[in-house]
Enzyme design. Structure first.
Site, PDB file in Angstrom:
ATOM      1  N   TYR A 219       0.778  -1.234   0.000  1.00 49.43           N
ATOM      2  CA  TYR A 219       0.000   0.000   0.000  1.00 49.43           C
ATOM      3  C   TYR A 219       0.815   1.293   0.000  1.00 49.43           C
ATOM      4  CZ  TYR A 219      -3.536  -3.454   1.013  1.00 49.43           C
ATOM      5  OH  TYR A 219      -4.352  -4.557   0.950  1.00 49.43           O
ATOM      6  N   ARG A 258      -8.495 -12.859  -6.653  1.00 50.33           N
ATOM      7  CA  ARG A 258      -7.081 -12.804  -7.056  1.00 50.33           C
ATOM      8  C   ARG A 258      -6.348 -13.975  -6.420  1.00 50.33           C
ATOM      9  NH1 ARG A 258      -4.712  -8.566  -4.221  1.00 50.33           N
ATOM     10  NH2 ARG A 258      -3.270 -10.072  -3.328  1.00 50.33           N
ATOM     11  N   GLY A 279      -7.774  -5.710  -3.324  1.00 48.98           N
ATOM     12  CA  GLY A 279      -7.657  -4.268  -3.169  1.00 48.98           C
ATOM     13  C   GLY A 279      -7.955  -3.515  -4.449  1.00 48.98           C
TER      14      GLY A 279
END
Length: 311
Positions: A219, A258, A279
């Site tokens: 992130y 994913r 995400g």
């Protein structure tokens, strides 16, 4: 004619709350660009009634971690009769628990690292557990809390003296520990999108600046590089695509998920985990992979909403 009303659920109460808020806000902007009537809700235990008040045609789930990615919210929406993005209750619960995921993978003959599972009570004698781990898995090994996301509660152990401290760290995040054989190789991630006969999107190679693709690497802009196509052999690509689709289908995923792998030096891929609500931030993997196909962010979220309405 305006499109459907979409309610983006984000925030929540998990350790990944802040990332969920970022994903949710990014998704909301993209959905508006795609022409939807969009509302957002930072969902908390004391405001769930707002979902019924808003009366959405479909809910876009941008929740990460416990309470949002584990089937709880999915079950509530099923009960309310509201379509939602991503996998259903059972697939969400299985994939959120990495220990359960591994059981499905092993039964389906999909390669995944060798592992052992322990409760906190079983680990009271750390020396005994350390000896067992050393004998069964060797070094390095990976110790993780199986029901956390974003690499929270994951420790790579490289020397015997660190095992006890690593066990203690993992149990800060839950009552169960998953211990895995460490596989050295290329970290890759594969988005799979669709309901029946899903599409496998381009493979992404992940090159973190830290030891592995941890929370900070995921992130923080500049902390990891995403390389598409991944620098793996054609043999490895074929195997990864095959196992990604099989893992998606065998766990009952739909919409979008994913699949994360490690590919070793002999072109053997190992499934590490399955993310059912990947995400959707500026540094996220699924949007990167979609862009490689010429699908921009508004087109991607539009596709995900349509898949939710289809089911």
């Amino acid at each position: 004619m305006s499109k459907e009303k979409v309610l983006v659920l984000m925030g929540g109460i998990s350790t990944e709350r802040e990332i969920s808020l970022k994903s949710g806000n990014a998704v909301a902007i993209a959905l508006k660009e795609a022409g939807y009537d969009v509302e957002t809700l930072d969902i908390q235990p004391d405001n769930v009634e707002k979902i019924a008040e808003i009366k959405p045609d479909v809910v876009y789930l941008a929740l990460h971690g416990k309470g949002g990615e584990d089937g709880c919210v999915q079950g509530m929406l099923e009960w309310m009769g509201i379509p939602y993005t991503g996998p259903g209750v059972a697939a969400s619960a299985v994939c959120m628990d990495k220990a359960l995921t591994k059981k499905v993978l092993v039964q389906s003959e999909i390669p995944t690292p060798k592992s052992l599972e322990y409760t906190k009570e079983q680990c009271e004698n750390k020396d005994e557990i350390k000896n067992e781990l050393m004998a069964q898995l060797g070094l390095p090994m990976v110790l993780k809390s199986p029901c956390q996301g974003s690499s929270i509660g994951v420790v790579i152990v490289r020397d015997e003296s660190s095992v006890a401290d690593a066990i203690e760290e993992v149990f800060k995040y839950g009552e169960v520990m998953l211990a895995e054989q460490f596989i050295s190789g290329v970290e890759i991630s594969v988005p799979v999108v669709g309901n029946k006969n899903p599409d496998v999107f381009p493979i992404i190679e992940i090159v973190p600046t830290s030891e592995f693709y941890d929370f900070e690497s995921k992130y923080t802009p500049g902390m990891s590089e995403h390389i598409i196509p991944a620098r793996i052999s054609e043999t490895a690509v074929e195997r990864v695509n095959k196992y990604a689709k099989e893992a998606y289908e065998k766990t009952g995923c739909r919409g979008v998920s994913r699949i994360d792998f490690i590919v070793d030096e002999n072109d053997n891929p190992y499934v590490i985990e399955i993310n059912t609500i990947p995400g959707m931030t500026a540094t996220s993997l699924v949007p990167d992979s979609a862009r490689h196909l010429g699908i921009d962010f508004p087109q991607l979220v539009d596709k995900i909403v349509k898949l939710a309405l289809e089911k």
